[in-house]
Design an enzyme around this catalytic site. Structure first.
Site, PDB file in Angstrom:
ATOM      1  N   CYS A   2      32.977  56.159  44.071  1.00  0.00           N
ATOM      2  CA  CYS A   2      33.448  57.085  45.096  1.00  0.00           C
ATOM      3  C   CYS A   2      33.386  56.473  46.487  1.00  0.00           C
ATOM      4  O   CYS A   2      32.516  55.643  46.770  1.00  0.00           O
ATOM      5  CB  CYS A   2      32.573  58.329  45.094  1.00  0.00           C
ATOM      6  SG  CYS A   2      32.490  59.152  43.520  1.00  0.00           S
ATOM      7  N   ARG A  27      37.592  49.992  45.104  1.00  0.00           N
ATOM      8  CA  ARG A  27      36.316  50.309  44.470  1.00  0.00           C
ATOM      9  C   ARG A  27      36.503  51.070  43.155  1.00  0.00           C
ATOM     10  O   ARG A  27      35.544  51.229  42.403  1.00  0.00           O
ATOM     11  CB  ARG A  27      35.470  51.161  45.418  1.00  0.00           C
ATOM     12  CG  ARG A  27      35.090  50.415  46.678  1.00  0.00           C
ATOM     13  CD  ARG A  27      34.572  51.370  47.719  1.00  0.00           C
ATOM     14  NE  ARG A  27      33.350  52.019  47.300  1.00  0.00           N
ATOM     15  CZ  ARG A  27      32.133  51.596  47.612  1.00  0.00           C
ATOM     16  NH1 ARG A  27      31.988  50.543  48.362  1.00  0.00           N
ATOM     17  NH2 ARG A  27      31.063  52.233  47.198  1.00  0.00           N
ATOM     18  N   TRP A  74      35.280  58.950  41.702  1.00  0.00           N
ATOM     19  CA  TRP A  74      35.156  58.315  40.389  1.00  0.00           C
ATOM     20  C   TRP A  74      34.306  59.271  39.567  1.00  0.00           C
ATOM     21  O   TRP A  74      33.120  59.441  39.833  1.00  0.00           O
ATOM     22  CB  TRP A  74      34.476  56.959  40.555  1.00  0.00           C
ATOM     23  CG  TRP A  74      34.582  56.038  39.393  1.00  0.00           C
ATOM     24  CD1 TRP A  74      35.620  55.211  39.081  1.00  0.00           C
ATOM     25  CD2 TRP A  74      33.593  55.800  38.384  1.00  0.00           C
ATOM     26  NE1 TRP A  74      35.339  54.489  37.961  1.00  0.00           N
ATOM     27  CE2 TRP A  74      34.100  54.829  37.508  1.00  0.00           C
ATOM     28  CE3 TRP A  74      32.318  56.319  38.142  1.00  0.00           C
ATOM     29  CZ2 TRP A  74      33.390  54.364  36.410  1.00  0.00           C
ATOM     30  CZ3 TRP A  74      31.612  55.863  37.046  1.00  0.00           C
ATOM     31  CH2 TRP A  74      32.161  54.893  36.193  1.00  0.00           C
ATOM     32  N   ASN A  99      29.173  61.256  47.673  1.00  0.00           N
ATOM     33  CA  ASN A  99      28.999  60.145  46.714  1.00  0.00           C
ATOM     34  C   ASN A  99      27.618  60.299  46.096  1.00  0.00           C
ATOM     35  O   ASN A  99      26.677  60.654  46.799  1.00  0.00           O
ATOM     36  CB  ASN A  99      29.012  58.792  47.424  1.00  0.00           C
ATOM     37  CG  ASN A  99      30.405  58.396  47.881  1.00  0.00           C
ATOM     38  OD1 ASN A  99      31.370  59.095  47.612  1.00  0.00           O
ATOM     39  ND2 ASN A  99      30.482  57.277  48.560  1.00  0.00           N
ATOM     40  N   GLY A 100      27.494  59.964  44.827  1.00  0.00           N
ATOM     41  CA  GLY A 100      26.171  59.987  44.208  1.00  0.00           C
ATOM     42  C   GLY A 100      26.053  61.107  43.188  1.00  0.00           C
ATOM     43  O   GLY A 100      27.059  61.693  42.769  1.00  0.00           O
ATOM     44  N   GLU A 482      29.928  34.932  30.728  1.00  0.00           N
ATOM     45  CA  GLU A 482      30.758  35.395  31.847  1.00  0.00           C
ATOM     46  C   GLU A 482      32.251  35.345  31.468  1.00  0.00           C
ATOM     47  O   GLU A 482      33.005  36.258  31.800  1.00  0.00           O
ATOM     48  CB  GLU A 482      30.460  34.536  33.085  1.00  0.00           C
ATOM     49  CG  GLU A 482      31.379  34.731  34.264  1.00  0.00           C
ATOM     50  CD  GLU A 482      31.386  36.136  34.855  1.00  0.00           C
ATOM     51  OE1 GLU A 482      30.625  37.003  34.386  1.00  0.00           O
ATOM     52  OE2 GLU A 482      32.198  36.386  35.761  1.00  0.00           O
ATOM     53  N   LYS A 486      34.664  38.601  31.519  1.00  0.00           N
ATOM     54  CA  LYS A 486      35.916  38.656  32.299  1.00  0.00           C
ATOM     55  C   LYS A 486      37.063  39.071  31.389  1.00  0.00           C
ATOM     56  O   LYS A 486      37.862  39.912  31.743  1.00  0.00           O
ATOM     57  CB  LYS A 486      36.247  37.288  32.917  1.00  0.00           C
ATOM     58  CG  LYS A 486      35.452  36.852  34.102  1.00  0.00           C
ATOM     59  CD  LYS A 486      35.765  37.554  35.390  1.00  0.00           C
ATOM     60  CE  LYS A 486      34.864  38.737  35.577  1.00  0.00           C
ATOM     61  NZ  LYS A 486      33.598  38.509  36.234  1.00  0.00           N
ATOM     62  N   GLU A 489      36.803  42.784  30.273  1.00  0.00           N
ATOM     63  CA  GLU A 489      36.960  43.704  31.406  1.00  0.00           C
ATOM     64  C   GLU A 489      38.414  43.952  31.784  1.00  0.00           C
ATOM     65  O   GLU A 489      38.798  45.082  32.050  1.00  0.00           O
ATOM     66  CB  GLU A 489      36.333  43.064  32.651  1.00  0.00           C
ATOM     67  CG  GLU A 489      34.968  43.474  32.996  1.00  0.00           C
ATOM     68  CD  GLU A 489      34.559  42.834  34.306  1.00  0.00           C
ATOM     69  OE1 GLU A 489      34.167  43.571  35.189  1.00  0.00           O
ATOM     70  OE2 GLU A 489      34.630  41.592  34.452  1.00  0.00           O
ATOM     71  N   HIS A 505      23.698  31.463  12.457  1.00  0.00           N
ATOM     72  CA  HIS A 505      22.765  32.580  12.278  1.00  0.00           C
ATOM     73  C   HIS A 505      23.484  33.923  12.272  1.00  0.00           C
ATOM     74  O   HIS A 505      22.851  34.962  12.432  1.00  0.00           O
ATOM     75  CB  HIS A 505      21.682  32.529  13.364  1.00  0.00           C
ATOM     76  CG  HIS A 505      20.921  31.251  13.357  1.00  0.00           C
ATOM     77  ND1 HIS A 505      19.995  30.952  12.381  1.00  0.00           N
ATOM     78  CD2 HIS A 505      20.990  30.166  14.158  1.00  0.00           C
ATOM     79  CE1 HIS A 505      19.509  29.743  12.593  1.00  0.00           C
ATOM     80  NE2 HIS A 505      20.098  29.241  13.673  1.00  0.00           N
ATOM     81  N   LYS A 604      34.264  49.107  41.222  1.00  0.00           N
ATOM     82  CA  LYS A 604      33.806  47.862  41.834  1.00  0.00           C
ATOM     83  C   LYS A 604      32.304  47.862  42.078  1.00  0.00           C
ATOM     84  O   LYS A 604      31.617  46.917  41.749  1.00  0.00           O
ATOM     85  CB  LYS A 604      34.561  47.649  43.147  1.00  0.00           C
ATOM     86  CG  LYS A 604      34.176  46.374  43.888  1.00  0.00           C
ATOM     87  CD  LYS A 604      34.602  45.145  43.106  1.00  0.00           C
ATOM     88  CE  LYS A 604      34.071  43.862  43.684  1.00  0.00           C
ATOM     89  NZ  LYS A 604      34.113  42.767  42.717  1.00  0.00           N
TER      90      LYS A 604
END
Ligand code: F6R
Length: 609
Positions: A2, A27, A74, A99-100, A482, A486, A489, A505, A604
């Site tokens: 948000c 964001r 969001w 926000n929150g 990573e 990526k 995502e 294994h 974000k």
């Protein structure tokens, strides 16, 4: 996540509010809205479409006013539908954005319902709006500030809010407790936002509110009270202008732009380093470093993988015992505290709720030596830690982190060198060699970026797959992690990463001739071991995509595609090998037609738990 914008000015503020929302779009959000006080009453426009559509609707509705608040939402409590979009009103008298998360919203909702308040949304935010309204009704002075102060005392959770009231047409009030809020000081008005970037071009000076602060903004000035109600003065700071402007320029996506900015941001981070000294981490670093015997690195997501990479450096270069932990795990588990361990939080935003909470948790447990490695100068983590290192990657707009990651790696490598030197593990020759390598990194990154056409051809093949396996060994294992993150995502291809030695294994069972196996194969001490792992994959028909470098000596053949990075880069090799993986994810996502910069379900900066 948000975003909040608020404004009070001697002119119409609608343009500032919608432009602020546009700057916060990166964001991630699923609805947005604007409210102003117009002809003596709050009026709003809300939308589940993009900010550009909202701006059109605002124009059609002829919204205008000199005070207002705006929001990108969001969804957490309540679906992403118009009724749940902010601003939220209470009885057409209070307009509020938030926000929150309010943890005790359920009992408050019951209480307010019993008082006759009708809820029009499923949000926890509506509780705050009605609570402020009700508190104000109880007070003969009808003062909005007093009502906000009293109402906020009843909330549990983390939040930032901006609010205005019908009968106080000259002020907007903002408050923060756990979520960031910044005031933009202008000449003919004052502004607030959850991120200073929302106000760039509007304000040139900023006040970063402290936890518990409530700020009253009018055209004449900004009045701030702390959580005890005492008037406080907060420093006004000139705008931190980054020359990596948040504009897209000639690129198709921010992610692509940010991948290609890496040589420049790495040059910025390395050129200024002429010698390895604790001062790189702030004036108090020398003493702090002399008092620690180990490190505890805490982070989430991509930042966690940079921390994991750093563990290899910190233990091999500095000889300092290093633990790395996912922040959301650390904050809730019972751990054995070593007060001589320095806690290092690694974060692009400096606001990630889990990392921030983990930092506070560590401090409560008695860790007094703390360091933030962070990309946002005045962020909460930068303000809560003893030592700070600003990675200086500039605004990162793409949800998938790229240049923030490589600059974190530079910072962590410098940390390893600094601690190594302080502890007598790094000689003058070692230091000179490392500095030469660091200074040559931008050129090396440019030659890796030049491999893009070859990576595009890999991406075309990968885009037709549903699964991928990434392999690496040693310091390149976190780089494999990573690369897999990526890819999943932004392209939504399911990807997993393993240390190549783990293949037998378990993961070998999923290797068939349908499985692309992306392998990081630098010419390092583990190369021969890795070549055996490659044979294991090939023997099961796995389709190998090998990222080699100078001297690796793996040739392309049936079922084995090789891209060779021009140089082997010793300990800094992870910084080069991650770049083709970023490009691979990017081009695979483009080939699959996904929303690269705003992947589904992701935001974000994850400022809620
Ligand atoms: C992945 C990504 C996230 C973030 C994570 C932590 O591309 O961007 O995994 O790395 O949410 O965010 P920061 O670094 O802001 O703490």
């Amino acid at each position: 996540m948000c975003g909040i914008v608020g404004a009070v000015a001697q002119r119409d503020v609608v343009g500032v509010l919608t432009e602020g929302l546009r700057r916060l779009e990166y964001r991630g959000y699923d609805s947005c809205g604007v409210a102003v006080l117009q002809h003596g009453a709050p009026r709003r426009v809300r939308s589940v479409e993009r900010v550009a559509n909202l701006a059109d609707q605002v124009q059609e509705a002829s919204l205008s006013g000199t005070i207002g608040v705006a929001h990108t939402r969001w969804a957490t409590h309540g679906a992403p539908v118009t009724d749940n979009a902010h601003p939220i009103f209470s009885r057409d008298e209070i307009a509020l954005v938030h926000n929150g998360i309010i943890e005790n919203h359920e009992p408050l909702r019951d209480e307010l319902k019993a008082l006759g308040y009708v809820f029009e949304s499923d949000t926890d935010t509506e509780v705050i709006a009605h609570l402020i309204h009700h508190t104000r009704e109880q007070d003969p002075s009808r003062d909005l500030l007093t009502a906000v102060q009293r109402a906020l005392q009843r909330l549990r959770g983390a939040y930032a809010i901006a609010v205005f009231a019908k009968n106080e047409p000259d002020r907007v009030i903002g408050a923060r407790a756990g979520s960031p809020l910044v005031i933009g000081v202008g000449e003919r008005g004052n502004y607030l936002a959850s991120d200073a970037m929302a106000l760039s071009g509007t304000a040139e000076h900023f006040i970063f509110l402290e936890e518990g602060d409530i700020a009253v903004l009018s055209c004449d000035g900004v009045h701030i009270v702390d959580r005890d109600g005492a008037t406080v003065r907060r420093e006004v700071q000139a705008q931190h202008t980054s020359h990596y402007a948040a504009e897209l320029g000639p690129y198709r996506h921010y992610m692509q732009k940010e991948i290609f900015e890496q040589p420049d941001v790495v040059a910025d981070a390395t050129e200024r380093v002429r010698s390895i000294t604790p001062a790189l981490f702030g004036p108090n670093a020398q003493r702090a470093f002399s008092e620690i015997d180990s490190l505890l690195l805490l982070a989430c997501g991509t930042s966690y993988y940079s921390a994991l990479t750093a563990k290899y450096w910190l233990e091999s270069i500095a000889g300092i015992p290093t633990q790395v932990e996912i922040a959301s795990e650390y904050r809730y588990r019972e751990s054995v505290v070593n007060p001589c361990a320095m806690v290092v939080v690694v974060s692009q935003s400096g606001e990630t709720a889990d990392t921030l909470a983990a930092l506070k948790h560590a401090q409560e447990l008695g860790h007094h030596h703390t360091l933030a490695i962070c990309n946002v100068p005045h962020s909460s983590m930068m303000r809560l830690t003893e030592l700070q290192y600003l990675t200086g990657a500039g605004p990162e707009i793409g949800v998938a982190s790229t240049k923030a990651f490589t600059t974190q790696l530079v910072a962590l490598f410098l940390l390893a060198l600094t601690l190594g030197k302080e502890r007598g593990h790094v000689s003058a020759d070692d230091e000179a060699r490392a500095l030469r390598q660091l200074h040559h990194l931008p050129a090396a990154l440019n030659s890796v970026l030049a491999l893009e056409p070859q990576i595009v051809s890999w991406a075309e093949a990968l885009a037709r797959k549903d699964h991928a396996l990434f392999l690496g060994r040693g310091v390149h294992y976190p780089i494999a992690l990573e690369g897999a993150l990526k890819l999943k995502e932004i392209s939504y291809v399911h990807a997993e990463a393993y240390p190549a030695g783990e293949l037998k294994h378990g993961p070998l069972a999923i290797v068939t001739n349908e499985m692309p196996v992306i392998t990081i194969a630098p010419n390092d001490a583990l190369l021969e071991k890795l070549k055996s792992n490659i044979q294991e994959v090939r023997a099961r028909g796995g389709q190998l995509y090998v990222l080699a470098d100078a001297g690796t000596k793996i040739e392309s053949r049936d079922g084995v595609r090789v891209i060779q990075l021009p140089e082997h880069y010793g300990p800094l090799s992870p910084i080069l090998h991650v770049v083709p993986l970023q490009l691979l994810a990017y081009h695979t996502a483009c080939a699959r037609g996904t929303d690269v910069d705003k992947p589904r379900n992701l935001a974000k900066s994850v400022t809620v738990e």
